[in-house]
Scaffold this motif. Sequence first.
Motif, PDB file in Angstrom:
ATOM      1  N   ILE A 174       0.811  -1.220   0.000  1.00  0.00           N
ATOM      2  CA  ILE A 174       0.000   0.000   0.000  1.00  0.00           C
ATOM      3  C   ILE A 174       0.844   1.268   0.000  1.00  0.00           C
ATOM      4  O   ILE A 174       0.305   2.361  -0.085  1.00  0.00           O
ATOM      5  CB  ILE A 174      -0.978   0.018   1.191  1.00  0.00           C
ATOM      6  N   SER A 175       2.178   1.130   0.078  1.00  0.00           N
ATOM      7  CA  SER A 175       3.038   2.317   0.006  1.00  0.00           C
ATOM      8  C   SER A 175       2.886   2.934  -1.380  1.00  0.00           C
ATOM      9  O   SER A 175       2.879   2.225  -2.381  1.00  0.00           O
ATOM     10  CB  SER A 175       4.495   1.933   0.276  1.00  0.00           C
ATOM     11  N   ASN A 176       2.745   4.257  -1.419  1.00  0.00           N
ATOM     12  CA  ASN A 176       2.590   4.898  -2.734  1.00  0.00           C
ATOM     13  C   ASN A 176       3.320   6.234  -2.837  1.00  0.00           C
ATOM     14  O   ASN A 176       3.053   6.999  -3.746  1.00  0.00           O
ATOM     15  CB  ASN A 176       1.113   5.042  -3.119  1.00  0.00           C
ATOM     16  N   GLY A 177       4.251   6.511  -1.939  1.00  0.00           N
ATOM     17  CA  GLY A 177       5.026   7.730  -2.047  1.00  0.00           C
ATOM     18  C   GLY A 177       6.137   7.805  -1.021  1.00  0.00           C
ATOM     19  O   GLY A 177       6.014   7.297   0.090  1.00  0.00           O
ATOM     20  N   ALA A 178       7.245   8.419  -1.438  1.00  0.00           N
ATOM     21  CA  ALA A 178       8.385   8.712  -0.559  1.00  0.00           C
ATOM     22  C   ALA A 178       8.970  10.021  -1.068  1.00  0.00           C
ATOM     23  O   ALA A 178       9.729  10.036  -2.026  1.00  0.00           O
ATOM     24  CB  ALA A 178       9.416   7.591  -0.604  1.00  0.00           C
ATOM     25  N   ASN A 179       8.570  11.134  -0.453  1.00  0.00           N
ATOM     26  CA  ASN A 179       8.939  12.452  -0.965  1.00  0.00           C
ATOM     27  C   ASN A 179       9.509  13.344   0.125  1.00  0.00           C
ATOM     28  O   ASN A 179       9.055  13.301   1.272  1.00  0.00           O
ATOM     29  CB  ASN A 179       7.709  13.138  -1.558  1.00  0.00           C
ATOM     30  N   LEU A 180      10.480  14.183  -0.262  1.00  0.00           N
ATOM     31  CA  LEU A 180      10.994  15.169   0.679  1.00  0.00           C
ATOM     32  C   LEU A 180       9.873  16.114   1.084  1.00  0.00           C
ATOM     33  O   LEU A 180       9.002  16.447   0.276  1.00  0.00           O
ATOM     34  CB  LEU A 180      12.131  15.971   0.060  1.00  0.00           C
ATOM     35  N   SER A 181       9.906  16.545   2.337  1.00  0.00           N
ATOM     36  CA  SER A 181       8.861  17.430   2.842  1.00  0.00           C
ATOM     37  C   SER A 181       9.453  18.483   3.773  1.00  0.00           C
ATOM     38  O   SER A 181      10.439  18.224   4.463  1.00  0.00           O
ATOM     39  CB  SER A 181       7.823  16.613   3.611  1.00  0.00           C
ATOM     40  N   MET A 182       8.832  19.634   3.788  1.00  0.00           N
ATOM     41  CA  MET A 182       9.181  20.673   4.752  1.00  0.00           C
ATOM     42  C   MET A 182       8.057  20.860   5.773  1.00  0.00           C
ATOM     43  O   MET A 182       8.072  21.799   6.560  1.00  0.00           O
ATOM     44  CB  MET A 182       9.475  21.989   4.019  1.00  0.00           C
ATOM     45  N   GLU A 183       7.097  19.928   5.792  1.00  0.00           N
ATOM     46  CA  GLU A 183       5.967  19.995   6.734  1.00  0.00           C
ATOM     47  C   GLU A 183       6.422  19.813   8.180  1.00  0.00           C
ATOM     48  O   GLU A 183       5.864  20.388   9.089  1.00  0.00           O
ATOM     49  CB  GLU A 183       4.923  18.925   6.400  1.00  0.00           C
ATOM     50  N   TRP A 184       7.412  18.930   8.386  1.00  0.00           N
ATOM     51  CA  TRP A 184       7.922  18.636   9.724  1.00  0.00           C
ATOM     52  C   TRP A 184       9.350  18.141   9.579  1.00  0.00           C
ATOM     53  O   TRP A 184       9.696  17.490   8.590  1.00  0.00           O
ATOM     54  CB  TRP A 184       7.078  17.547  10.390  1.00  0.00           C
ATOM     55  N   SER A 185      10.182  18.446  10.544  1.00  0.00           N
ATOM     56  CA  SER A 185      11.519  17.862  10.614  1.00  0.00           C
ATOM     57  C   SER A 185      11.981  17.869  12.059  1.00  0.00           C
ATOM     58  O   SER A 185      11.573  18.716  12.845  1.00  0.00           O
ATOM     59  CB  SER A 185      12.505  18.627   9.725  1.00  0.00           C
ATOM     60  N   SER A 186      12.830  16.916  12.400  1.00  0.00           N
ATOM     61  CA  SER A 186      13.387  16.892  13.756  1.00  0.00           C
ATOM     62  C   SER A 186      14.767  17.520  13.781  1.00  0.00           C
ATOM     63  O   SER A 186      15.278  17.847  14.845  1.00  0.00           O
ATOM     64  CB  SER A 186      13.438  15.461  14.290  1.00  0.00           C
ATOM     65  N   GLU A 187      15.383  17.660  12.608  1.00  0.00           N
ATOM     66  CA  GLU A 187      16.652  18.370  12.462  1.00  0.00           C
ATOM     67  C   GLU A 187      16.691  18.889  11.030  1.00  0.00           C
ATOM     68  O   GLU A 187      16.086  18.325  10.146  1.00  0.00           O
ATOM     69  CB  GLU A 187      17.855  17.473  12.768  1.00  0.00           C
ATOM     70  N   GLY A 188      17.377  19.971  10.808  1.00  0.00           N
ATOM     71  CA  GLY A 188      17.418  20.541   9.463  1.00  0.00           C
ATOM     72  C   GLY A 188      16.059  21.074   9.035  1.00  0.00           C
ATOM     73  O   GLY A 188      15.215  21.410   9.859  1.00  0.00           O
ATOM     74  N   HIS A 224      14.228  19.443   6.251  1.00  0.00           N
ATOM     75  CA  HIS A 224      13.462  18.443   5.516  1.00  0.00           C
ATOM     76  C   HIS A 224      13.285  17.152   6.305  1.00  0.00           C
ATOM     77  O   HIS A 224      14.094  16.826   7.167  1.00  0.00           O
ATOM     78  CB  HIS A 224      14.166  18.096   4.193  1.00  0.00           C
ATOM     79  N   SER A 225      12.268  16.423   5.911  1.00  0.00           N
ATOM     80  CA  SER A 225      12.057  15.051   6.361  1.00  0.00           C
ATOM     81  C   SER A 225      11.603  14.264   5.140  1.00  0.00           C
ATOM     82  O   SER A 225      11.511  14.806   4.042  1.00  0.00           O
ATOM     83  CB  SER A 225      10.998  14.997   7.469  1.00  0.00           C
ATOM     84  N   LEU A 226      11.318  12.991   5.336  1.00  0.00           N
ATOM     85  CA  LEU A 226      10.800  12.159   4.260  1.00  0.00           C
ATOM     86  C   LEU A 226       9.357  11.806   4.591  1.00  0.00           C
ATOM     87  O   LEU A 226       9.082  11.226   5.645  1.00  0.00           O
ATOM     88  CB  LEU A 226      11.633  10.886   4.092  1.00  0.00           C
ATOM     89  N   GLU A 227       8.446  12.192   3.707  1.00  0.00           N
ATOM     90  CA  GLU A 227       7.029  11.872   3.884  1.00  0.00           C
ATOM     91  C   GLU A 227       6.754  10.521   3.230  1.00  0.00           C
ATOM     92  O   GLU A 227       6.992  10.337   2.035  1.00  0.00           O
ATOM     93  CB  GLU A 227       6.154  12.946   3.243  1.00  0.00           C
ATOM     94  N   LEU A 228       6.276   9.579   4.020  1.00  0.00           N
ATOM     95  CA  LEU A 228       5.946   8.239   3.547  1.00  0.00           C
ATOM     96  C   LEU A 228       4.427   8.148   3.448  1.00  0.00           C
ATOM     97  O   LEU A 228       3.730   8.309   4.449  1.00  0.00           O
ATOM     98  CB  LEU A 228       6.461   7.186   4.521  1.00  0.00           C
ATOM     99  N   THR A 229       3.911   7.921   2.239  1.00  0.00           N
ATOM    100  CA  THR A 229       2.453   7.875   2.063  1.00  0.00           C
ATOM    101  C   THR A 229       1.982   6.458   1.766  1.00  0.00           C
ATOM    102  O   THR A 229       2.730   5.630   1.228  1.00  0.00           O
ATOM    103  CB  THR A 229       1.988   8.830   0.943  1.00  0.00           C
ATOM    104  N   TYR A 289       5.975  10.835   8.702  1.00  0.00           N
ATOM    105  CA  TYR A 289       7.240  11.472   8.340  1.00  0.00           C
ATOM    106  C   TYR A 289       8.358  10.815   9.135  1.00  0.00           C
ATOM    107  O   TYR A 289       8.187  10.513  10.319  1.00  0.00           O
ATOM    108  CB  TYR A 289       7.208  12.959   8.683  1.00  0.00           C
ATOM    109  N   ILE A 290       9.516  10.615   8.478  1.00  0.00           N
ATOM    110  CA  ILE A 290      10.700  10.146   9.192  1.00  0.00           C
ATOM    111  C   ILE A 290      11.827  11.145   8.967  1.00  0.00           C
ATOM    112  O   ILE A 290      11.867  11.827   7.945  1.00  0.00           O
ATOM    113  CB  ILE A 290      11.135   8.727   8.775  1.00  0.00           C
ATOM    114  N   ASP A 291      12.727  11.243   9.947  1.00  0.00           N
ATOM    115  CA  ASP A 291      13.850  12.164   9.832  1.00  0.00           C
ATOM    116  C   ASP A 291      14.980  11.686  10.730  1.00  0.00           C
ATOM    117  O   ASP A 291      14.782  10.862  11.629  1.00  0.00           O
ATOM    118  CB  ASP A 291      13.415  13.576  10.223  1.00  0.00           C
ATOM    119  N   ASN A 292      16.163  12.248  10.479  1.00  0.00           N
ATOM    120  CA  ASN A 292      17.315  12.090  11.357  1.00  0.00           C
ATOM    121  C   ASN A 292      17.610  10.614  11.647  1.00  0.00           C
ATOM    122  O   ASN A 292      17.667  10.196  12.796  1.00  0.00           O
ATOM    123  CB  ASN A 292      17.061  12.869  12.654  1.00  0.00           C
ATOM    124  N   ILE A 293      17.812   9.838  10.582  1.00  0.00           N
ATOM    125  CA  ILE A 293      18.174   8.419  10.750  1.00  0.00           C
ATOM    126  C   ILE A 293      19.629   8.390  11.196  1.00  0.00           C
ATOM    127  O   ILE A 293      20.521   8.906  10.528  1.00  0.00           O
ATOM    128  CB  ILE A 293      17.984   7.640   9.441  1.00  0.00           C
TER     129      ILE A 293
END
Length: 191
Positions: free
Chosen positions: A58-72, A74-79, A183-187
């Motif tokens: 059911i995954s249908n997207g993996a895009n950079l996002s500025m909606e939320w981040s824990s550092e910097g 950007h984060s990665l929005e997983l849809t 959203y995931i960030d700061n791996i």
Amino acid sequence: MKKLFFGMIILAISAFSAFSQVDEGLPKGSVEVFDGFEKGNYWIWAGFDYDQFGTHKISNGANLSMEWSSEGRHSLELTMEAMGKDSSKSASWFYDGTNDLSGTKYLAVDIYNPEDYTYNLYAVLQATNEWKWCQAAQSYQIGKGVHTVVYDFREFTSFLGDVRRISINCDNWMEYNKESHIYIDNIRLIK
């Protein structure tokens, strides 16, 4: 009877919290940022199981996002698409590339869930020419809000000098009636 019922509830809550501890802080060790999503997006969403002919994901997207981040910035929005009763309720996002993660014991990830859904997330590293499946033993129940999870890969340290794929996976049992995202960030690699 009431004592037995309440005892069973307490036991179930204790088992659930032992299974899904989040936000406990990072283990001791040197910390190296693997991906903060500031230099671009190298992640892909999987539409099918790994053999490319298996169960629909059911995954249908993996895009950079500025909606939320824990550092910097950007984060990665997983849809994910809506999860009806006949859906696989399984999603996967991955990063492919040969990486020397020697000495890594843990993988830490910051996660933001803006939805009213709870997601069951786990991490897998695939290593060597044989693509050895190195799945962290724990998965995490991620409810609404910001969380930090730590995946333990100490069992697989002998393979981590040659990692070919890093994946974040979601397996759920609930039905979600609309497209959703996290959203995931700061791996971070912890050695």
